[in-house]
Design a protein around this motif. Structure first.
Motif, PDB file in Angstrom:
ATOM      1  N   LEU A 243     -11.354  35.340 -28.353  1.00  0.00           N
ATOM      2  CA  LEU A 243     -12.424  36.075 -29.033  1.00  0.00           C
ATOM      3  C   LEU A 243     -12.941  35.323 -30.252  1.00  0.00           C
ATOM      4  O   LEU A 243     -14.094  35.514 -30.657  1.00  0.00           O
ATOM      5  N   ARG A 244     -12.108  34.456 -30.825  1.00  0.00           N
ATOM      6  CA  ARG A 244     -12.552  33.666 -31.979  1.00  0.00           C
ATOM      7  C   ARG A 244     -13.439  32.493 -31.562  1.00  0.00           C
ATOM      8  O   ARG A 244     -14.485  32.235 -32.163  1.00  0.00           O
ATOM      9  N   ASP A 245     -13.027  31.787 -30.503  1.00  0.00           N
ATOM     10  CA  ASP A 245     -13.690  30.535 -30.133  1.00  0.00           C
ATOM     11  C   ASP A 245     -14.612  30.644 -28.922  1.00  0.00           C
ATOM     12  O   ASP A 245     -15.458  29.768 -28.716  1.00  0.00           O
ATOM     13  N   HIS A 246     -14.424  31.682 -28.095  1.00  0.00           N
ATOM     14  CA  HIS A 246     -15.161  31.742 -26.825  1.00  0.00           C
ATOM     15  C   HIS A 246     -15.830  33.106 -26.584  1.00  0.00           C
ATOM     16  O   HIS A 246     -16.102  33.452 -25.441  1.00  0.00           O
ATOM     17  N   TRP A 247     -16.115  33.853 -27.632  1.00  0.00           N
ATOM     18  CA  TRP A 247     -16.666  35.193 -27.427  1.00  0.00           C
ATOM     19  C   TRP A 247     -18.005  35.145 -26.687  1.00  0.00           C
ATOM     20  O   TRP A 247     -18.297  36.002 -25.843  1.00  0.00           O
ATOM     21  N   ALA A 248     -18.817  34.128 -26.986  1.00  0.00           N
ATOM     22  CA  ALA A 248     -20.117  34.028 -26.307  1.00  0.00           C
ATOM     23  C   ALA A 248     -19.932  33.723 -24.824  1.00  0.00           C
ATOM     24  O   ALA A 248     -20.686  34.228 -23.975  1.00  0.00           O
ATOM     25  N   ASP A 249     -18.936  32.896 -24.498  1.00  0.00           N
ATOM     26  CA  ASP A 249     -18.666  32.590 -23.093  1.00  0.00           C
ATOM     27  C   ASP A 249     -18.163  33.821 -22.351  1.00  0.00           C
ATOM     28  O   ASP A 249     -18.514  34.036 -21.189  1.00  0.00           O
ATOM     29  N   VAL A 250     -17.325  34.620 -23.015  1.00  0.00           N
ATOM     30  CA  VAL A 250     -16.842  35.859 -22.391  1.00  0.00           C
ATOM     31  C   VAL A 250     -18.020  36.774 -22.084  1.00  0.00           C
ATOM     32  O   VAL A 250     -18.133  37.323 -20.975  1.00  0.00           O
ATOM     33  N   LEU A 251     -18.921  36.939 -23.045  1.00  0.00           N
ATOM     34  CA  LEU A 251     -20.099  37.787 -22.833  1.00  0.00           C
ATOM     35  C   LEU A 251     -20.971  37.236 -21.711  1.00  0.00           C
ATOM     36  O   LEU A 251     -21.496  37.989 -20.881  1.00  0.00           O
ATOM     37  N   ARG A 252     -21.089  35.913 -21.654  1.00  0.00           N
ATOM     38  CA  ARG A 252     -21.897  35.283 -20.606  1.00  0.00           C
ATOM     39  C   ARG A 252     -21.282  35.546 -19.228  1.00  0.00           C
ATOM     40  O   ARG A 252     -21.992  35.857 -18.260  1.00  0.00           O
ATOM     41  N   VAL A 253     -19.959  35.429 -19.125  1.00  0.00           N
ATOM     42  CA  VAL A 253     -19.291  35.688 -17.847  1.00  0.00           C
ATOM     43  C   VAL A 253     -19.447  37.147 -17.448  1.00  0.00           C
ATOM     44  O   VAL A 253     -19.655  37.463 -16.265  1.00  0.00           O
ATOM     45  N   VAL A 254     -19.340  38.065 -18.418  1.00  0.00           N
ATOM     46  CA  VAL A 254     -19.524  39.494 -18.121  1.00  0.00           C
ATOM     47  C   VAL A 254     -20.867  39.720 -17.428  1.00  0.00           C
ATOM     48  O   VAL A 254     -20.954  40.386 -16.383  1.00  0.00           O
ATOM     49  N   CYS A 255     -21.920  39.160 -18.001  1.00  0.00           N
ATOM     50  CA  CYS A 255     -23.259  39.384 -17.439  1.00  0.00           C
ATOM     51  C   CYS A 255     -23.447  38.663 -16.109  1.00  0.00           C
ATOM     52  O   CYS A 255     -24.057  39.211 -15.180  1.00  0.00           O
ATOM     53  N   CYS A 256     -22.918  37.447 -15.992  1.00  0.00           N
ATOM     54  CA  CYS A 256     -23.008  36.737 -14.714  1.00  0.00           C
ATOM     55  C   CYS A 256     -22.251  37.480 -13.621  1.00  0.00           C
ATOM     56  O   CYS A 256     -22.677  37.497 -12.453  1.00  0.00           O
ATOM     57  N   ALA A 257     -21.125  38.107 -13.998  1.00  0.00           N
ATOM     58  CA  ALA A 257     -20.278  38.786 -13.017  1.00  0.00           C
ATOM     59  C   ALA A 257     -20.928  40.038 -12.442  1.00  0.00           C
ATOM     60  O   ALA A 257     -20.427  40.596 -11.455  1.00  0.00           O
ATOM     61  N   PHE A 258     -22.047  40.489 -13.024  1.00  0.00           N
ATOM     62  CA  PHE A 258     -22.777  41.608 -12.422  1.00  0.00           C
ATOM     63  C   PHE A 258     -23.197  41.286 -10.994  1.00  0.00           C
ATOM     64  O   PHE A 258     -23.437  42.194 -10.188  1.00  0.00           O
ATOM     65  N   ILE A 259     -23.290  39.984 -10.676  1.00  0.00           N
ATOM     66  CA  ILE A 259     -23.691  39.578  -9.330  1.00  0.00           C
ATOM     67  C   ILE A 259     -22.753  40.133  -8.269  1.00  0.00           C
ATOM     68  O   ILE A 259     -23.133  40.300  -7.106  1.00  0.00           O
ATOM     69  N   ALA A 260     -21.508  40.454  -8.653  1.00  0.00           N
ATOM     70  CA  ALA A 260     -20.541  40.995  -7.690  1.00  0.00           C
ATOM     71  C   ALA A 260     -20.997  42.330  -7.112  1.00  0.00           C
ATOM     72  O   ALA A 260     -20.506  42.751  -6.055  1.00  0.00           O
ATOM     73  N   ALA A 261     -21.923  43.010  -7.786  1.00  0.00           N
ATOM     74  CA  ALA A 261     -22.449  44.266  -7.243  1.00  0.00           C
ATOM     75  C   ALA A 261     -23.126  44.052  -5.898  1.00  0.00           C
ATOM     76  O   ALA A 261     -23.165  44.963  -5.062  1.00  0.00           O
ATOM     77  N   VAL A 262     -23.637  42.851  -5.656  1.00  0.00           N
ATOM     78  CA  VAL A 262     -24.249  42.550  -4.364  1.00  0.00           C
ATOM     79  C   VAL A 262     -23.219  42.683  -3.248  1.00  0.00           C
ATOM     80  O   VAL A 262     -23.524  43.178  -2.153  1.00  0.00           O
ATOM     81  N   SER A 263     -21.994  42.265  -3.526  1.00  0.00           N
ATOM     82  CA  SER A 263     -20.941  42.352  -2.518  1.00  0.00           C
ATOM     83  C   SER A 263     -20.619  43.796  -2.163  1.00  0.00           C
ATOM     84  O   SER A 263     -20.431  44.131  -0.985  1.00  0.00           O
ATOM     85  N   THR A 264     -20.558  44.681  -3.164  1.00  0.00           N
ATOM     86  CA  THR A 264     -20.257  46.080  -2.857  1.00  0.00           C
ATOM     87  C   THR A 264     -21.443  46.772  -2.191  1.00  0.00           C
ATOM     88  O   THR A 264     -21.256  47.673  -1.371  1.00  0.00           O
ATOM     89  N   VAL A 265     -22.656  46.356  -2.532  1.00  0.00           N
ATOM     90  CA  VAL A 265     -23.823  46.883  -1.818  1.00  0.00           C
ATOM     91  C   VAL A 265     -23.734  46.501  -0.341  1.00  0.00           C
ATOM     92  O   VAL A 265     -23.910  47.343   0.552  1.00  0.00           O
ATOM     93  N   PHE A 266     -23.426  45.237  -0.090  1.00  0.00           N
ATOM     94  CA  PHE A 266     -23.375  44.751   1.283  1.00  0.00           C
ATOM     95  C   PHE A 266     -22.176  45.318   2.046  1.00  0.00           C
ATOM     96  O   PHE A 266     -22.305  45.731   3.203  1.00  0.00           O
ATOM     97  N   GLY A 267     -21.005  45.326   1.420  1.00  0.00           N
ATOM     98  CA  GLY A 267     -19.783  45.672   2.138  1.00  0.00           C
ATOM     99  C   GLY A 267     -19.424  47.141   2.150  1.00  0.00           C
ATOM    100  O   GLY A 267     -18.586  47.559   2.952  1.00  0.00           O
ATOM    101  N   ASN A 268     -20.038  47.956   1.266  1.00  0.00           N
ATOM    102  CA  ASN A 268     -19.695  49.377   1.204  1.00  0.00           C
ATOM    103  C   ASN A 268     -20.920  50.272   1.383  1.00  0.00           C
ATOM    104  O   ASN A 268     -20.973  51.094   2.291  1.00  0.00           O
ATOM    105  N   LEU A 269     -21.908  50.099   0.519  1.00  0.00           N
ATOM    106  CA  LEU A 269     -23.098  50.956   0.603  1.00  0.00           C
ATOM    107  C   LEU A 269     -23.858  50.764   1.904  1.00  0.00           C
ATOM    108  O   LEU A 269     -24.315  51.739   2.512  1.00  0.00           O
ATOM    109  N   ALA A 270     -24.007  49.529   2.332  1.00  0.00           N
ATOM    110  CA  ALA A 270     -24.774  49.270   3.559  1.00  0.00           C
ATOM    111  C   ALA A 270     -24.109  49.909   4.770  1.00  0.00           C
ATOM    112  O   ALA A 270     -24.794  50.329   5.709  1.00  0.00           O
ATOM    113  N   ILE A 271     -22.776  49.992   4.759  1.00  0.00           N
ATOM    114  CA  ILE A 271     -22.064  50.662   5.858  1.00  0.00           C
ATOM    115  C   ILE A 271     -22.464  52.125   5.918  1.00  0.00           C
ATOM    116  O   ILE A 271     -22.831  52.659   6.966  1.00  0.00           O
TER     117      ILE A 271
END
Length: 450
Positions: A243-271
């Motif tokens: 959190l001292r040295d990489h807080w911006a990278d953590v926040l960046r990964v959080v937002c990039c990781a939203f892409i995983a919602a595509v997998s649940t749309v495809f693998g759960n909702l689409a079913i």
């Protein structure tokens, strides 16, 4: 299931001279991810097709929303587990923690197959289901972050994206296996399907866990972690350093990781949506199998491409392609052409989303230095993945599983992909940075041979 070819001449003898074992690390990560996503996809399929009839008093839309909510509970546990598992992964090593997460995931999944139903114990049944789902979430919090960190640190500098892509390719192997096991279950007569039939896929998880445990137990700790330990560079409190040295990278990964919602749309909702618009439930599962089989081949290709052109362009392409293709895939489900649906399923998942899925283990992991890499990837991804976990409940509540719901689901997909693209654009390109310099702001890129 496929895996990296150990006889390939460019899988780099230099890595072995450095004490690295990239092939075994990739195989161990592949199998660990296969276990995780076998368990998760079995649960997701059951949440869409079985649990509303078994763990809740009625099988209407409210039961489906509650069933999808149990799916989401694992994602609530994931950030908590990420802090805990990430701490020990950066303190005592990647390998030991990954053995623990493997057993925890397998145990939680096996217990789900043993649970009583709503008719037997009332509301205690969904309560116990949530408890087991939380165990899965605690395990998953560290599995992919640890596996990708371990593989990245074993890989040669010029092949990090390719080798770490096998971590996520393992998810395809797990989903394929889970769908193949679940397809016969949904074809059973209702009295068997809702009796003992649905339990069998959960019990079979024990077999997959034992195979993966045997492979992972034979793997050495990474040279980077051992070197950090020998030089007394292991952080006593990785979270504080992170959190001292990489807080911006953590926040960046959080937002990039939203892409995983595509997998649940495809693998759960689409079913669920496919069944709602008239498709046979077993066909919707075969769609997942077909797309994931294709992704077994496309994801390593995207990994190799990212080693040549960079992580950012491949990741961004995957996010944009997912947003563009998903509406066509969902709309095709109500058009009466199974061939069209299968083609669009493969194109959307295997040639779209698979690009981002293949490259994120290297893309995220290379943002952090060795002492905090496990924690950084685990915490960042698991906070971001919470959106993916709640996506089925959110979109179902908004009407995404009803007739015409493809509009809602597609709009939701576009928004999460746009967030991921914007976050990725702010990241540093690391394909030419040697492993020892990753996460260090003073490191300058050095061209590595490809």
């Amino acid at each position: 299931m496929a895996g990296p070819d150990p006889d390939s001449p460019d899988l780099d003898g230099r890595a072995n001279r450095e004490g690295k074992t990239p092939i075994r690390a990739a195989l161990a990560s592949f199998m660990g991810s296969a276990v995780e996503y076998y368990d998760f996809f079995v649960f997701g399929s059951a949440a869409a097709l079985i649990f509303p009839h078994v763990f809740f008093p009625s099988a209407d839309d409210s039961a489906l929303v509650m069933s999808f909510a149990t799916f989401a509970f694992a994602y609530v546990a994931r950030p908590v587990g990420a802090v805990f598992v990430g701490h020990f992964g950066d303190r005592i090593g990647r390998r030991k923690v990954l053995l623990f997460t493997l057993l925890l995931m397998g145990g939680g999944t096996f217990l789900i197959g043993c649970l009583p139903t709503f008719d037997q114990v009332g509301w205690l049944a969904p309560g116990l289901l949530v408890f087991c789902r939380l165990l899965q979430g605690l395990s998953a919090a560290g599995e992919q972050a640890g596996a990708s960190s371990l593989t990245l640190e074993h890989a040669p500098d010029d092949r990090r994206s390719f080798f770490t892509s096998w971590t996520l390719t393992g998810t395809q192997g797990g989903q394929i296996l889970a769908a193949l096991v679940f397809i016969p279950v949904v074809a059973l007569p209702d009295d068997i399907k809702y009796g003992i039939g649905w339990r069998i896929p959960f019990w079979l998880s024990a077999v997959v866990v034992l195979v993966a445990f045997f492979i992972r137990a034979r793997l050495n700790e990474t040279p980077e972690f051992e070197e950090a330990k020998a030089n007394n560079e292991v952080a006593k409190l990785p979270l504080a350093v992170l959190l001292r040295d990489h807080w911006a990278d953590v926040l960046r990964v959080v937002c990039c990781a939203f892409i995983a919602a595509v997998s649940t749309v495809f693998g759960n909702l689409a079913i669920a949506y496919g069944v709602e618009v008239g498709m046979v439930d077993s066909i919707t599962l075969w769609l997942v199998v077909a797309a994931n089989v294709a992704a077994l081949f496309t994801q390593p290709m995207f990994g190799r491409l990212a080693d040549r052109v960079g992580r950012k362009p491949v990741f961004i392409y995957g996010a944009v392609a997912s947003a563009v293709l998903m509406p066509f895939y969902l709309l095709s489900m109500s058009q009466g052409s199974e061939l069209l649906v299968f083609v669009l399923a493969v194109v959307t998942f295997s040639f779209g989303y698979a690009a981002a899925n293949a490259v994120w283990p290297s893309f995220y992991g290379e943002m952090f230095s060795t002492p905090v890499r496990f924690s950084g990837v685990a915490i960042g991804t698991q906070i971001g993945f919470m959106l993916a976990g709640f996506t089925p409940s959110i979109v179902t509540a908004l009407g995404g599983v009803r007739e015409g719901g493809w509009v809602v689901t597609s709009g939701y997909t576009v928004v999460v992909c746009l967030v991921a693209v914007v976050a990725a654009l702010t990241a540093r390109e690391t394909k030419d940075v040697r492993t020892a310099g990753l996460g260090l702001r003073t490191a300058t890129p050095q061209r590595v041979s490809v």
